[in-house]
Design a protein around this motif. Structure first.
Motif, PDB file in Angstrom:
ATOM      1  N   SER A 537       8.763  10.955   5.880  1.00 30.89           N
ATOM      2  CA  SER A 537       9.487   9.842   5.603  1.00 30.89           C
ATOM      3  C   SER A 537       9.109   8.790   4.517  1.00 30.89           C
ATOM      4  O   SER A 537       9.605   7.812   4.088  1.00 30.89           O
ATOM      5  CB  SER A 537      10.269   9.237   6.922  1.00 30.89           C
ATOM      6  OG  SER A 537      10.669  10.154   7.562  1.00 30.89           O
ATOM      7  N   PHE A 538       7.629   8.595   4.776  1.00 24.45           N
ATOM      8  CA  PHE A 538       6.775   7.508   4.279  1.00 24.45           C
ATOM      9  C   PHE A 538       5.742   7.677   3.469  1.00 24.45           C
ATOM     10  O   PHE A 538       5.067   6.943   2.806  1.00 24.45           O
ATOM     11  CB  PHE A 538       6.972   6.237   5.165  1.00 24.45           C
ATOM     12  CG  PHE A 538       6.087   6.656   6.292  1.00 24.45           C
ATOM     13  CD1 PHE A 538       4.494   6.393   6.266  1.00 24.45           C
ATOM     14  CD2 PHE A 538       6.521   7.044   7.264  1.00 24.45           C
ATOM     15  CE1 PHE A 538       3.817   6.593   7.258  1.00 24.45           C
ATOM     16  CE2 PHE A 538       5.632   7.466   8.525  1.00 24.45           C
ATOM     17  CZ  PHE A 538       4.396   7.239   8.298  1.00 24.45           C
ATOM     18  N   ILE A 539       4.975   8.704   3.803  1.00 22.39           N
ATOM     19  CA  ILE A 539       3.601   8.810   3.421  1.00 22.39           C
ATOM     20  C   ILE A 539       3.304   8.862   1.728  1.00 22.39           C
ATOM     21  O   ILE A 539       2.446   8.494   1.269  1.00 22.39           O
ATOM     22  CB  ILE A 539       3.100  10.204   3.911  1.00 22.39           C
ATOM     23  CG1 ILE A 539       1.325  10.131   4.067  1.00 22.39           C
ATOM     24  CG2 ILE A 539       3.574  11.669   3.338  1.00 22.39           C
ATOM     25  CD1 ILE A 539       0.672   9.069   4.983  1.00 22.39           C
ATOM     26  N   ASP A 540       4.363   9.526   1.110  1.00 25.91           N
ATOM     27  CA  ASP A 540       4.284   9.461  -0.337  1.00 25.91           C
ATOM     28  C   ASP A 540       4.135   8.116  -1.034  1.00 25.91           C
ATOM     29  O   ASP A 540       3.477   7.880  -1.909  1.00 25.91           O
ATOM     30  CB  ASP A 540       5.403  10.327  -0.999  1.00 25.91           C
ATOM     31  CG  ASP A 540       5.333  11.923  -0.904  1.00 25.91           C
ATOM     32  OD1 ASP A 540       4.156  12.370  -0.524  1.00 25.91           O
ATOM     33  OD2 ASP A 540       6.362  12.806  -0.974  1.00 25.91           O
ATOM     34  N   VAL A 541       4.978   7.240  -0.450  1.00 21.70           N
ATOM     35  CA  VAL A 541       5.177   5.856  -0.927  1.00 21.70           C
ATOM     36  C   VAL A 541       3.785   4.910  -0.442  1.00 21.70           C
ATOM     37  O   VAL A 541       3.101   4.369  -1.326  1.00 21.70           O
ATOM     38  CB  VAL A 541       6.294   5.188  -0.546  1.00 21.70           C
ATOM     39  CG1 VAL A 541       6.532   3.880  -0.940  1.00 21.70           C
ATOM     40  CG2 VAL A 541       7.712   6.063  -1.179  1.00 21.70           C
ATOM     41  N   LEU A 542       3.457   5.304   0.833  1.00 24.36           N
ATOM     42  CA  LEU A 542       2.275   4.679   1.272  1.00 24.36           C
ATOM     43  C   LEU A 542       1.221   4.939   0.613  1.00 24.36           C
ATOM     44  O   LEU A 542       0.241   4.337   0.174  1.00 24.36           O
ATOM     45  CB  LEU A 542       2.160   4.894   2.666  1.00 24.36           C
ATOM     46  CG  LEU A 542       1.020   4.261   3.548  1.00 24.36           C
ATOM     47  CD1 LEU A 542       1.215   2.784   3.482  1.00 24.36           C
ATOM     48  CD2 LEU A 542       0.866   4.783   5.160  1.00 24.36           C
ATOM     49  N   SER A 543       1.090   6.225   0.219  1.00 23.48           N
ATOM     50  CA  SER A 543      -0.191   6.649  -0.350  1.00 23.48           C
ATOM     51  C   SER A 543      -0.559   6.115  -1.855  1.00 23.48           C
ATOM     52  O   SER A 543      -1.543   5.941  -2.522  1.00 23.48           O
ATOM     53  CB  SER A 543      -0.277   8.060  -0.589  1.00 23.48           C
ATOM     54  OG  SER A 543       0.777   8.836  -1.426  1.00 23.48           O
ATOM     55  N   GLN A 544       0.690   5.446  -2.477  1.00 20.12           N
ATOM     56  CA  GLN A 544       0.508   5.051  -3.708  1.00 20.12           C
ATOM     57  C   GLN A 544       0.368   3.304  -3.823  1.00 20.12           C
ATOM     58  O   GLN A 544       0.105   2.771  -4.686  1.00 20.12           O
ATOM     59  CB  GLN A 544       1.954   5.298  -4.552  1.00 20.12           C
ATOM     60  CG  GLN A 544       1.887   6.770  -4.797  1.00 20.12           C
ATOM     61  CD  GLN A 544       3.259   6.946  -5.584  1.00 20.12           C
ATOM     62  OE1 GLN A 544       3.738   6.351  -6.067  1.00 20.12           O
ATOM     63  NE2 GLN A 544       3.722   8.469  -5.269  1.00 20.12           N
ATOM     64  N   LYS A 545       0.442   2.885  -2.333  1.00 19.99           N
ATOM     65  CA  LYS A 545       0.548   1.389  -2.389  1.00 19.99           C
ATOM     66  C   LYS A 545      -0.903   0.795  -2.237  1.00 19.99           C
ATOM     67  O   LYS A 545      -2.106   1.505  -1.836  1.00 19.99           O
ATOM     68  CB  LYS A 545       0.979   0.841  -0.987  1.00 19.99           C
ATOM     69  CG  LYS A 545       2.537   1.379  -1.152  1.00 19.99           C
ATOM     70  CD  LYS A 545       3.501   1.187  -2.307  1.00 19.99           C
ATOM     71  CE  LYS A 545       3.473  -0.141  -2.422  1.00 19.99           C
ATOM     72  NZ  LYS A 545       4.276  -0.597  -3.841  1.00 19.99           N
ATOM     73  N   PRO A 546      -1.399  -0.444  -2.931  1.00 19.33           N
ATOM     74  CA  PRO A 546      -2.547  -1.166  -2.863  1.00 19.33           C
ATOM     75  C   PRO A 546      -3.109  -1.157  -1.432  1.00 19.33           C
ATOM     76  O   PRO A 546      -4.554  -1.107  -1.230  1.00 19.33           O
ATOM     77  CB  PRO A 546      -2.424  -2.608  -3.314  1.00 19.33           C
ATOM     78  CG  PRO A 546      -1.173  -2.258  -4.250  1.00 19.33           C
ATOM     79  CD  PRO A 546      -0.229  -1.311  -3.435  1.00 19.33           C
ATOM     80  N   SER A 547      -2.437  -1.044  -0.332  1.00 16.29           N
ATOM     81  CA  SER A 547      -2.878  -1.019   0.860  1.00 16.29           C
ATOM     82  C   SER A 547      -3.350   0.334   1.604  1.00 16.29           C
ATOM     83  O   SER A 547      -4.167   0.232   2.596  1.00 16.29           O
ATOM     84  CB  SER A 547      -1.802  -1.797   2.007  1.00 16.29           C
ATOM     85  OG  SER A 547      -0.603  -0.904   1.912  1.00 16.29           O
ATOM     86  N   ALA A 548      -3.322   1.457   0.917  1.00 14.23           N
ATOM     87  CA  ALA A 548      -3.655   2.540   1.064  1.00 14.23           C
ATOM     88  C   ALA A 548      -5.036   2.862   1.870  1.00 14.23           C
ATOM     89  O   ALA A 548      -5.325   3.050   2.561  1.00 14.23           O
ATOM     90  CB  ALA A 548      -3.161   3.726   0.189  1.00 14.23           C
ATOM     91  N   PRO A 549      -6.207   2.408   1.015  1.00 18.12           N
ATOM     92  CA  PRO A 549      -7.293   2.264   1.456  1.00 18.12           C
ATOM     93  C   PRO A 549      -7.778   1.722   2.674  1.00 18.12           C
ATOM     94  O   PRO A 549      -8.221   2.039   3.646  1.00 18.12           O
ATOM     95  CB  PRO A 549      -8.338   1.777   0.207  1.00 18.12           C
ATOM     96  CG  PRO A 549      -7.470   1.772  -1.006  1.00 18.12           C
ATOM     97  CD  PRO A 549      -5.834   1.769  -0.492  1.00 18.12           C
ATOM     98  N   GLU A 550      -7.073   0.458   2.936  1.00 25.42           N
ATOM     99  CA  GLU A 550      -7.260  -0.240   4.245  1.00 25.42           C
ATOM    100  C   GLU A 550      -6.552   0.387   5.322  1.00 25.42           C
ATOM    101  O   GLU A 550      -6.987   0.636   6.336  1.00 25.42           O
ATOM    102  CB  GLU A 550      -6.648  -1.703   3.935  1.00 25.42           C
ATOM    103  CG  GLU A 550      -6.798  -2.426   5.372  1.00 25.42           C
ATOM    104  CD  GLU A 550      -6.039  -3.891   5.070  1.00 25.42           C
ATOM    105  OE1 GLU A 550      -6.244  -4.793   6.138  1.00 25.42           O
ATOM    106  OE2 GLU A 550      -5.422  -3.984   4.065  1.00 25.42           O
TER     107      GLU A 550
END
Length: 742
Positions: A537-550
């Motif tokens: 439901s969300f991993i594709d969007v999350l993986s592209q966000k600046p917060s992904a490394p954190e």
């Protein structure tokens, strides 16, 4: 801007109270005298200088451009864009360093430069990071100031062409300064004026009331081609082309009747006529004075052929894409703004080439450039009625059509798609591409340029999602979807801050004995309104966000900490953690993994990092080096979803992968579908051949498990043996000695 101005003025005053330390030219006093001759300090803005700073801002895409004149203790900005002050202390001036050299001074990052790292204009507004300044040098060699470019972001690329363009702009500024200085010279005594005129680089000509030439300097001889004895006492009309002869005759009549010349006391651009009959662009500055009862006229004439050529070249660079010769993004926006301000209906068509990246990757960038030029040619042929066809950059083009007829737009889009996909052949090589198009109309979709472009972009996004080689016309629902996506992204940003993410753990087992060997950590989101959400439901969007490394670091640390506790109950327990692709590009993954191992006390072999194909194919040399560094720490590397992509056998040979994960899509029908069976057997064979363990995902039936046992698969995971569950339930079900089916 008011806060910025106040801060700069405060900085200026503070600097004035300090003992200034900055480099001084050896000829400082002579330089200051020369600066005074131009009478430019503390003068109001002038269009000729403003035009050049505007050109520089567009050409170099920088927010701040200054024409700076260095006085004894300050620098004065004759023209300034992006900075709302007209002077600063010389002590904080970058330009005072620039005038110490002949060439362009380039400071890629001021925070890393000892000379400027503590400068208040770097630490405070306007927060200078990048600077490039070219000295303004008089004909006698005095450096009076600079034309400088300033950015609030560092720039590490400023090539020879950039230096030449900046030098050309500085030359144009200096020419304007020289023109002003010579205009001032007219106010001094005639004798001194003639003395200066004889050595001037400009043609200086005097005539009497009968328009007969009475003075002719060496530069006039050079510019017009006549020697002095050929023109003295002859009429000035030999210098005037037919194009403005009537204006000249009217001015002569005014001169003879004692009237003020219409063109006097200002600089006008007209054509001059050489002895050989050729015309050239020139600046004429005319004046008159009385000697007894007779009126005399003087003209300062500058040949601006070279300047015009430079200006045309610079304006061309600022407004045209150098590869395709189409208008660029800046020219496009200006054209669109003009159309919208005139309330003219229009159609915007945004084009994005399909499969163009593959051409660059396989046939090279030279071939790709030829394709882009041919695309531009084809668009010009098809879109003859367009107000503008522009290249925005990369493989993006945009077309502005008059009117907003949807039927015509559909027909044109279909024609463009058919034309662009016609094959391209260059130097014996062949390629095919496609194009996707997004369309918006004004005024239906907006009267604002940014909203109209945004509408076309949303339509383009929908066209590409529909399978490429398509066109879509914007509808309001697309914007509603985009708004919803932005809202969802905002929720994701807040989710991590609000600790709404939780890790579930799916057990992994020995295929032969069904004994627990480890677990895969899987993220879940406790959404405040939608309940528990799986990664789909969300991993594709999350993986592209600046917060992904954190977030990726949090997942690794949380899972490893949990695994450290469980290893006390099962000493060989291993935890698998999925990585975001951005963690590989972030540059600190090895340090993060080492820190997690140190803080949790886990040995490296207790952690297995799961990577997917697109990570392995990205930036191969750096990726290979990073993976080897990770293996040096002892951690395992599992190739997730193996068999679903385009990974070749060479990847298994080159990269230090320790485990292959068979994707669930091959396990689903492995006991009934011969093709799936063949794929699984092939992967198991590869694992044995390369010395890698293999684990199968998605095992849901005893028949599937039985096949994998007989085929020699070492480990399995799936709903048959255990679903993903929270840590407490995992511990109760799988570490208490009681194994239940999921």
């Amino acid at each position: 801007m008011a806060d910025q101005t106040g801060a700069l003025r405060e900085s200026f005053l503070q600097q004035e109270n300090n003992s200034a330390q900055y480099p001084l030219p050896d000829n400082e006093e002579e330089r200051l005298v020369a600066l005074q001759e131009y009478q430019l300090l503390d003068t109001p803005p002038e269009q000729s200088f403003e035009r050049l700073t505007g050109l520089a801002s567009r050409l170099f895409n920088v927010p701040i451009v200054l024409i700076s004149l260095i006085e004894r203790e300050r620098q004065f900005f004759k023209s300034h864009i992006g900075l709302d002050i007209c002077e600063t202390s010389r002590e904080v001036s970058f330009c005072t360093h620039a005038i110490m050299r002949d060439d362009v001074l380039v400071v890629p990052d001021a925070t890393k430069d000892q000379r400027f790292s503590t400068n208040p204009l770097v630490l405070g507004p306007p927060f200078i990071r990048f600077y490039a300044g070219k000295p303004l040098v008089t004909p006698s060699g005095m450096r009076l100031g600079t034309v400088c470019l300033i950015d609030t972001k560092p720039r590490f690329s400023f090539n020879d062409d950039d230096r030449k363009h900046l030098s050309d702009i500085a030359s144009l500024v200096m020419e304007h300064m020289e023109t002003r200085r010579l205009d001032l010279v007219r106010s001094i005594s005639q004798a001194r004026f003639e003395n200066i005129a004889r050595t001037s680089a400009d043609a200086i000509i005097f005539s009497n009331s009968e328009s007969q030439i009475t003075f002719w300097n060496h530069s006039a001889e050079r510019i017009f081609g006549y020697k002095a004895d050929e023109v003295l006492n002859h009429s000035t009309d030999i210098l005037i082309p037919d194009s403005w002869l009537p204006l000249y005759e009217a001015e002569v009549e005014r001169l003879q009747t004692g009237e003020q010349l219409q063109l006097a006391d200002r600089v006008v651009e007209l054509s001059g006529l050489r002895k050989d009959g050729t015309e050239f662009p020139a600046e004429f500055s005319l004046s008159t004075w009385w000697e007894g009862p007779s009126v005399n006229a003087g003209a300062i004439i500058r040949d601006i052929t070279e300047r015009k050529e430079n200006e045309e070249r610079l304006f061309r660079l600022a407004s045209l894409d150098p590869l395709t010769d189409l208008p660029n993004r800046g020219a496009w926006r200006e054209c669109l703004m003009n159309v919208l301000q005139a309330s003219e209906p229009c159609t915007v068509m945004l084009l994005d080439l399909d499969l163009f990246k593959e051409i660059n990757d396989t046939l090279g960038h030279a071939f790709g450039d030829e394709v882009l030029k041919e695309v531009a040619t084809r668009l010009r042929t098809i879109c003859k009625e367009a107000r503008m066809i522009a290249r925005l950059g990369g493989d993006e083009f945009i077309i502005l059509y008059p009117g907003n007829d949807a039927r015509r737009a559909r027909a044109l889009a279909s024609e463009i798609i058919a034309t662009i996909k016609t094959p391209y052949d260059f130097a014996g090589q062949h390629a095919e591409i496609g194009v996707s198009i997004g369309i918006s109309f004004s005024p239906q979709h907006s009267l604002r340029a940014d909203e109209l472009m945004g509408a076309a972009d949303l339509a383009l996004y929908r066209a590409k999602a529909a399978g490429k080689g398509q066109f879509e016309i914007f509808v309001p629902a697309l914007r509603e979807v985009a708004v919803a996506r932005r809202a969802f992204e905002q929720e994701l940003r807040q989710a991590f801050e609000r600790k709404e993410f939780e890790l579930f753990y799916q057990p992994q087992f020995s295929a032969e004995t069904r004994e627990l060997t480890g677990a895969e950590a899987l993220i879940r989101w406790h959404h405040p309104h939608r309940g528990l959400l799986s990664p789909a439901s969300f991993i594709d969007v999350l993986s592209q966000k600046p917060s992904a490394p954190e977030i990726g670091e949090w997942i690794l640390h949380t899972a490893s900490s949990q695994a450290a506790r469980w290893r006390k109950q099962r000493k060989d327990f291993r935890i698998g953690v999925n990585l975001f692709a951005v963690q590989f590009r972030h540059g600190n993954l090895v340090q993060v993994v080492r820190k997690v191992l140190d803080e949790t006390g886990l040995p490296g072999e207790a952690v297995e990092l799961e990577i997917v194909e697109n990570i392995l194919l990205h930036d191969e040399p750096d990726t290979l080096r990073l993976l080897n560094d990770l293996r040096t720490l002892g951690v395992g590397l599992a190739f997730d979803d193996y068999g679903t992509g385009f990974a070749s056998l060479s990847i298994l040979k080159r990269y230090p992968v320790s485990r292959l994960k068979i994707d669930r899509t091959f396990i689903r029908d492995v006991d009934t579908n011969p093709e799936d069976e063949a794929v699984v057997r092939a992967i198991l064979y590869l694992g044995r051949s390369f010395g890698m363990n293999v684990i199968a995902e998605g095992v849901e039936t005893e028949a599937q498990l039985s096949f994998l046992q007989k085929s020699g698969c070492q480990e399995v995971q799936g709903y048959l043996l255990g679903r993903p569950v929270p840590s407490a339930e995992f511990e109760e079900r799988f570490l208490s000695g009681i194994t239940k089916k999921g």
